[in-house]
Scaffold this active site. Structure first.
Site, PDB file in Angstrom:
ATOM      1  CB  CYS A   8      -1.553  -8.110   2.150  1.00 36.67           C
ATOM      2  SG  CYS A   8      -1.638  -9.237   0.773  1.00 36.67           S
ATOM      3  CG  PHE A  10       2.609  -7.332   2.352  1.00 37.52           C
ATOM      4  CD1 PHE A  10       2.042  -7.943   1.246  1.00 37.52           C
ATOM      5  CD2 PHE A  10       3.975  -7.478   2.557  1.00 37.52           C
ATOM      6  CE1 PHE A  10       2.811  -8.693   0.354  1.00 37.52           C
ATOM      7  CE2 PHE A  10       4.756  -8.223   1.677  1.00 37.52           C
ATOM      8  CZ  PHE A  10       4.171  -8.831   0.563  1.00 37.52           C
ATOM      9  CB  THR A  46       0.200  -6.786  -5.623  1.00 36.04           C
ATOM     10  OG1 THR A  46      -0.620  -7.955  -5.771  1.00 36.04           O
ATOM     11  CG2 THR A  46      -0.651  -5.615  -5.225  1.00 36.04           C
TER      12      THR A  46
END
Ligand code: HEM
Length: 465
Positions: free
Chosen positions: A409, A402, A275
């Site tokens: 996240c 996210f 990511t």
């Protein structure tokens, strides 16, 4: 009478639409479906599974309502779960270990950004150490060597995570061969991506399966060795491993079990490396294609950081660098789709039925281009729209790289600090050019997406700072 989220793409008996999804370019298949079927459509998959995909901000917004939809790992996440069980990324709703790990780690990641026993700021020096290794490598490449951007940013992200989370050095910028754990993780993720698309009986995949379980063992054994070494030689490092070993869940009073610590050590590496490296690679691609944004970013770095070493105080004083990353994450979210499950029979936008237990995909590659939010220039790279003032006033759930809610996240501040530091350090010291000026973005997809075959060159400015 409610209408179906359709018409669904016509499929085949038994396998449904599975053969219409390109296993190595799923994002492109979903984009093609979106072009054809609009803001919502339903796919039929083997085993009578269906998935409702949404492509507009208003429907993504509805699916972010945690009273109506929840994350229940399926597809690729179910395969990753074979390796990391109820770790944070792959846990099912209500699993106790998720709650304990979330409550133990959340304060470490979010609340104590500036204070507290373990903060992201406190990890700056180690992040700086790995970024410097990368800058030195770029300097040694010389001005004419093509730099494989994604590969080097993957080294950066993995080494940074391993060092900051468990005090472990992969030394990817020095070693010729990949560390066995890194290799096993790469294989494991590729296999996890492929397994849900299988159409033949399991007999045909025996060799692949044996390798898949072998790679899981390498991952788990390495994490266990790191854990045991830390237990044998406790130290005062302010890292995630110590936070997990010593933290007590304020709700249950429990510690994380060894198995849960191993699950989450591997989870951080999996969730955090591609990511972050994808974000940096796309940011460079976008900057090289947009000279105006490139100039503004470098001017900001020169004004704020100047020629001396970059410090943690600089990070929050680089709003344009932050905006470049946010805009990159809008156009090129490395996780371009995330999944939820419907908690009840319900209608989307008052007319599209979704059944209780049905899987749903929030397709950010499209909702992040919705002209209702982003205007007619939604496809353009314009970091100005992501400076704090406009960014903080965006409609709810318009920007979701996210993820969402309780399952969003946990590594966001970590990733942002690392990426701002890397961009600032590199632009302070180098000018960059596209190796092939005619290159246009091609996407490589594994669990996440990254630019395929993207090479740049780094020309040193006036000596490394
Ligand atoms: C979850 C994106 C960096 C650890 C997620 C999710 C997304 C995401 C979309 C939700 C997935 C879902 O709903 O299924 C990103 C992006 C990153 C990044 C775009 C970089 C730019 C990191 C880093 C770490 C990390 C550096 C670790 C230090 C996690 C974990 C979860 C997660 C543990 C699961 C949280 C939970 O469900 O409790 N991330 N991530 N991520 N991420 Fe990240």
């Amino acid at each position: 009478r409610p209408s179906h989220p359709s018409p669904p793409p016509p499929g085949l008996p038994i396998v449904g639409n599975a053969t219409q999804i390109d296993p190595v370019a799923q994002r492109r298949s979903f984009s093609d479906f979106a072009d054809k079927y609009g803001e919502v459509y339903r796919l039929h998959l083997p085993g009578k599974r269906t998935v409702v995909f949404v492509n507009s901000h208003r429907l993504v917004d509805e699916m972010c309502d945690e009273k109506r939809f929840a994350k229940i790992p399926s597809g690729v996440l179910e395969e990753i779960r074979n390796g990391v069980h109820d770790g944070l990324f792959t846990a099912k709703p209500g699993e106790e270990n998720w709650g304990i790990a979330h409550r133990v780690l959340m304060p470490a990641y979010v609340c104590s950004r500036t204070f507290g026993p373990m903060s992201i700021r406190g990890m700056f020096e180690e992040m700086h150490d790995i970024s410097t290794q990368m800058a030195l490598k770029f300097a040694r490449y010389g001005p004419s060597t093509p730099i494989p951007a994604s590969d080097d940013f993957t080294r950066l992200a993995l080494d940074t995570l391993a060092l900051c989370s468990m005090g472990f050095r992969f030394n990817s910028f020095y070693a010729k061969e990949l560390h066995p754990m890194v290799e096993a993780m790469g294989n494991f993720l590729v296999a996890s991506g492929k397994r849900p698309g299988r159409v033949l009986p399991s007999f045909f995949y025996r060799a692949e399966d044996a390798k898949y379980w072998e790679d899981i063992e390498v991952l788990r054994n390495t994490a266990q060795e790191v854990l045991e070494a830390r237990k044998r030689h406790p130290d005062g490092r302010k890292d995630l491993l110590n936070a997990m070993l010593n933290g007590v869940d304020p709700k249950t009073g429990k510690h994380m079990s060894d198995t849960s610590i191993i699950d989450n050590l591997i989870t951080f590496l999996i969730a955090g490396h591609e990511t972050t490296s994808g974000t940096l690679s796309f940011a460079f691609y976008r900057l090289l294609k947009n000279p105006d944004a490139y100039r503004k970013l470098q001017n900001e770095v020169d004004e704020v950081v100047g020629k001396g070493p970059i410090t943690v105080e600089h990070i929050s004083k680089l709003p344009y660098v932050t905006a470049v990353l946010r805009e990159t994450l809008r156009l090129d979210s490395p996780i371009s789709i995330f999944g939820v499950t419907s908690l009840e029979d319900q209608l989307l936008a008052g007319r599209y039925p979704v059944a209780k237990g049905e899987s749903c995909g929030l397709f950010l590659a499209r909702s992040h281009l919705d002209p209702a939010v982003w205007g007619d220039d939604a496809h353009d790279f314009k970091p100005e729209r992501m400076l704090d003032e406009p960014f903080n006033k965006l409609p709810k759930n318009a920007w979701k790289p996210f993820g969402n809610g309780a399952r969003a996240c946990i590594g966001r501040p970590f990733a942002m600090q690392e990426a701002v530091l890397a961009l600032a350090m590199l632009f302070q010291n180098f000018n960059f050019v596209m190796h092939d000026p005619t290159y246009n973005l091609a996407i490589k997809q594994t669990l996440t997406i990254k630019p395929d075959n993207f090479f740049m060159r780094a020309i040193i400015r006036d000596g490394l700072s």
